[in-house]
Scaffold this active site. Structure first.
Site, PDB file in Angstrom:
ATOM      1  N   HIS A  72      -8.388  -2.163  -4.321  1.00 21.57           N
ATOM      2  CA  HIS A  72      -7.602  -3.399  -4.428  1.00 21.57           C
ATOM      3  C   HIS A  72      -7.117  -3.813  -3.030  1.00 21.57           C
ATOM      4  CE1 HIS A  72      -7.546  -3.309  -8.858  1.00 21.57           C
ATOM      5  NE2 HIS A  72      -7.547  -2.002  -8.690  1.00 21.57           N
ATOM      6  N   TYR A 343      -2.856   7.457  -4.845  1.00 24.41           N
ATOM      7  CA  TYR A 343      -2.095   6.375  -4.221  1.00 24.41           C
ATOM      8  C   TYR A 343      -1.278   6.910  -3.039  1.00 24.41           C
ATOM      9  CZ  TYR A 343      -2.833   3.201  -8.245  1.00 24.41           C
ATOM     10  OH  TYR A 343      -3.365   2.392  -9.216  1.00 24.41           O
TER      11      TYR A 343
END
Length: 370
Positions: A72, A343
């Site tokens: 993303h 992440y």
């Protein structure tokens, strides 16, 4: 002996044999601690899937893009607020669900993939990540996508799928034989892919529905836990893709459209929780829940501002799905801990890298949230 006493805590007069035993015990503790860290880092199990290997795989597939998210990568910061309906208060003791509560929100819209300068395409998976700032320093962070299910069930399958779906440089598309082999080994992913392909692809970020995909648990004030999945559903009527729109050449048309919409006025979605029942799959994000499950409208998400990523805004936020307030808890879905760990590793890497200007240079829209 004084130095040894300081290091070991052994009293004065300790015999050499007793001292040796104490030192051996300390050495065992230190070795055990080092082993724990080595195991966590994957140093003692080179074949194990670690957060670093997942991030490495993204870089292998997409190439190096220092300073950007590994997935993303192309995004735009957004801001607004969440107004609770009060209907969620019976399900969760989280303060943001209390009737009349308005919670500030910051977030990010983005496109899946690790190439920040890729041209927008309506078929590319869209994401909406949100950070709710609750009283007393609590936060809720969630990352959602405009697909109804996730394509894989486990972190290992995700790692394999990244390579299987890597575009062939000669064709720009994945190798069909490699994909065929992946789906043969993961039939649950083949079913999920069919559901994803069948979804309605809308024309804008602002008319898309975004799903949590993973299951969580809402915990009520009396301790009762309810399995949930949530989605944000737009108030605007969804407009399906057309051939003319699909042929647009503006590289950033999805982001430019969002900024243009916000200049005309706020965009709103309803945060809707779907309540699971006994037997519903809470640890398998490839499987949808039955359509007859109870749905609860928790309140209205309003976005009224947007700005390009830069120092101090959403660019520097890790939208870790396990940052949860009291009243929301994770399920047993193995993807949740894997997402959180990956992440974190990605965030750490890009935090130490030189930053390039945002790939999306939309003119800022200053709403109440910015």
């Amino acid at each position: 002996m004084t130095l040894l006493h300081d290091l070991t805590g052994a009293p004065a007069g300790t015999t050499p044999r007793a001292l040796l035993l104490r030192l051996s015990a300390i050495g065992a503790v230190l070795a055990g601690s080092a082993g724990t860290f080595a195991y966590a880092g994957g140093w003692l199990s080179p074949g194990a899937l670690t957060p670093a290997r997942i991030v490495d795989r993204f870089e292998q597939v997409n190439g190096p893009h220092p300073g950007f998210r590994r997935n993303h990568a192309k995004g735009l910061c957004v801001a607004g607020s969440f107004a609770a309906s009060g209907a969620g208060a019976r399900l969760s003791k989280a303060s943001l669900f209390a009737s009349g509560r308005v919670t500030p929100v910051e977030g990010r819209v983005a496109l899946a993939g690790g190439q920040p300068y890729a041209a927008d395409a309506e078929a590319t998976v869209r994401s909406l990540a949100l950070r709710f700032r609750l009283p007393d320093g609590e936060e809720w962070r969630t990352g959602m996508n405009d697909i109804p299910v996730f394509p894989v069930r486990t972190p290992e399958a995700f790692y394999e799928q990244l390579l299987a779906a890597k575009p062939d440089p000669a064709t720009g598309k994945p190798d069909p034989e490699r994909l065929k082999a992946f789906f043969a080994a993961h039939p649950e992913s083949a079913k999920a892919a069919a559901l994803i392909k069948a979804r309605t692809i809308t024309t804008k970020f602002g008319d898309s529905t975004y799903w949590s995909l993973n299951a969580f648990r809402f915990v009520a004030a009396d301790g009762r836990a309810t399995p949930v999945r949530w989605a944000v559903e737009p108030e605007r009527q969804a407009a399906p893709e057309t051939a003319a729109r699909a042929a647009r050449t503006d590289k950033n048309f999805l982001f430019d459209d969002l900024a243009a919409q916000l200049r005309q006025g706020p965009l709103r979605w309803h945060l809707v929780a779907t309540l699971g029942r006994a037997g519903d799959p809470v640890a398998d994000a490839t499987q949808p829940w039955p359509p007859d499950r109870e749905r609860v409208d928790l309140g209205t998400l309003t976005l009224d501002g947007a700005e390009p990523e830069a120092e101090g805004n959403c660019r520097d936020v890790n939208f870790d799905p396990l940052v949860l307030p009291d009243g929301i808890a994770p399920s047993d879905d193995p993807l949740l801990s894997a997402r959180s760990a990956a992440y974190s590793r990605s965030f750490t890497r890009r935090a130490g890298e030189a930053k390039s200007p945002s790939a999306v240079a939309a003119t800022p829209v200053r709403g109440a949230g910015l």
